[in-house]
Design a protein around this motif. Structure first.
Motif, short mmCIF file in Angstrom:
data_model
loop_
_atom_site.label_atom_id
_atom_site.label_comp_id
_atom_site.label_asym_id
_atom_site.label_seq_id
_atom_site.Cartn_x
_atom_site.Cartn_y
_atom_site.Cartn_z
N VAL A 210 0.83 -1.21 0.00
CA VAL A 210 0.00 0.00 0.00
C VAL A 210 0.87 1.26 0.00
O VAL A 210 1.91 1.30 0.65
N ASN A 211 0.38 2.29 -0.72
CA ASN A 211 0.99 3.60 -0.69
C ASN A 211 -0.09 4.62 -0.31
O ASN A 211 -0.89 5.03 -1.15
N LYS A 212 -0.13 5.00 0.96
CA LYS A 212 -1.16 5.94 1.42
C LYS A 212 -0.94 7.34 0.85
O LYS A 212 -1.89 8.12 0.73
N LYS A 258 7.80 6.66 -4.12
CA LYS A 258 7.86 7.04 -5.54
C LYS A 258 8.25 5.90 -6.47
O LYS A 258 8.14 6.02 -7.69
N ILE A 259 8.69 4.80 -5.91
CA ILE A 259 8.92 3.58 -6.69
C ILE A 259 8.48 2.38 -5.84
O ILE A 259 8.35 2.49 -4.62
N THR A 268 14.08 -12.60 -10.37
CA THR A 268 14.48 -11.21 -10.59
C THR A 268 13.72 -10.26 -9.69
O THR A 268 12.61 -10.56 -9.23
N ILE A 269 14.34 -9.10 -9.44
CA ILE A 269 13.69 -7.98 -8.76
C ILE A 269 13.60 -6.83 -9.76
O ILE A 269 14.59 -6.49 -10.42
N LYS A 270 12.43 -6.23 -9.88
CA LYS A 270 12.24 -5.11 -10.78
C LYS A 270 11.73 -3.91 -9.99
O LYS A 270 10.96 -4.06 -9.05
N LEU A 271 12.17 -2.72 -10.40
CA LEU A 271 11.72 -1.47 -9.80
C LEU A 271 10.81 -0.75 -10.78
O LEU A 271 11.13 -0.65 -11.97
N TRP A 272 9.69 -0.22 -10.26
CA TRP A 272 8.70 0.43 -11.10
C TRP A 272 8.46 1.84 -10.58
O TRP A 272 8.36 2.07 -9.37
N LYS A 273 8.34 2.79 -11.49
CA LYS A 273 8.07 4.18 -11.13
C LYS A 273 6.61 4.33 -10.70
O LYS A 273 5.70 3.87 -11.39
#
Length: 283
Positions: A210-212, A258-259, A268-273
């Motif tokens: 979650v991103n409040k 923000k990501i 794999t690990i992926k970072l998303w904007k």
């Protein structure tokens, strides 16, 4: 990486669980293994309390035991096979070049868990721990009594349990999010056991975060390879991120929100904007 990624926190402290029946503590600056804490079965979860720093560690796994270790007591020994002392028994600790001998430990709530402990979360209140286990129970533990102070039964097998502290309000404790079966559960991070919201889906969830700050949450599924982003208030699907080649078992937002990172069965690990403005290399 060739193994699936199921228990990690890319933005968290330096600890890891392992399939060699141990929990290991690492120095993230030097890469040195500081402590090896041996168990009698696979360790699936580790957690440090934010307040106490890296001197206290909680572990859990296929032993079905919640253990608390005092790493500050592991001093002054080069023994290759030390023993960690416990108030309610002993736990053997395989040594490294570090000081892992005589590590004080004790078990919380013997016999309460009837399934593998998959996640451990330490609340802002140092005395409260949360465990999520394969017996389909989320439990809140009071370290002072060493007994559960709250319990919640979910509708399916638990995939993930995370404390998400991203918020626009300073010192906001965030939200405790649990993925189980075809539902995401969002719990009050202050009042143990209080469910704030439940979101139901047509697919089995593997993970949720979650991103409040943006009022959004993201899920991973056991049946596909996509990360789906939803509105926290309406449950409307807003985005679908494709790129993995296996189910997404782990999700975590960065502290600034923000990501977010995804850990997959594909190793794999992926970072998303997760923001509209430029961020790092993202334009």
């Amino acid at each position: 990486m060739t193994a699936s990624i199921k228990d990690w926190d890319i933005f968290g402290p330096q600890g890891c669980s392992a399939a060699d029946f141990s929990a290991k503590v690492w120095d993230t600056h030097t890469g040195e293994c500081l402590h090896t804490l041996q168990h009698s079965h696979i360790v699936r979860a580790v957690a440090f309390p934010v307040q106490a720093g890296p001197q206290i560690l909680a572990t859990g796994g296929m032993e079905k035991k919640l253990r608390i270790f005092d790493l500050s007591r592991a001093q002054g020994s080069s023994s290759s096979s030390p023993t960690s002392q416990s108030g309610s028994g002993t736990a053997n600790g395989a040594g490294s070049s570090s000081n892992s001998a005589n590590t004080m430990s004790y078990e919380i709530g013997p016999g309460v868990h009837t399934g593998t402990i998959k996640s451990i979360i330490w609340y802002q209140d140092y005395n409260i721990l949360v465990t999520a286990a394969d017996d389909r129970k989320v439990r809140w533990w009071d370290l002072r009594s060493r007994h559960p102070c709250a319990e919640y039964s979910v509708d399916g097998i638990i995939g993930s349990c995370e404390l998400n502290a991203v918020s626009t309000t300073p010192n906001d404790p965030g939200v405790l999010s649990v993925a189980a079966g075809k539902s995401a559960y969002f719990f009050d991070p202050v009042q143990p056991g209080r469910l704030m919201k439940k979101a139901d889906f047509s697919y089995e969830l593997a993970s949720v975060a979650v991103n409040k700050a943006t009022n959004r949450f993201v899920t991973g599924s056991t049946g596909d390879t996509w990360a789906r982003v939803y509105d926290l208030e309406t449950d409307e699907e807003l985005e679908v991120q494709r790129g993995h080649h296996g189910p997404i078992w782990s999700l975590s937002y960065s502290p600034d929100g923000k990501i977010y990172g995804t850990g997959s069965e594909d190793g794999t690990i992926k970072l998303w904007k997760a923001c509209r403005e430029p961020y790092g290399l993202w334009r």
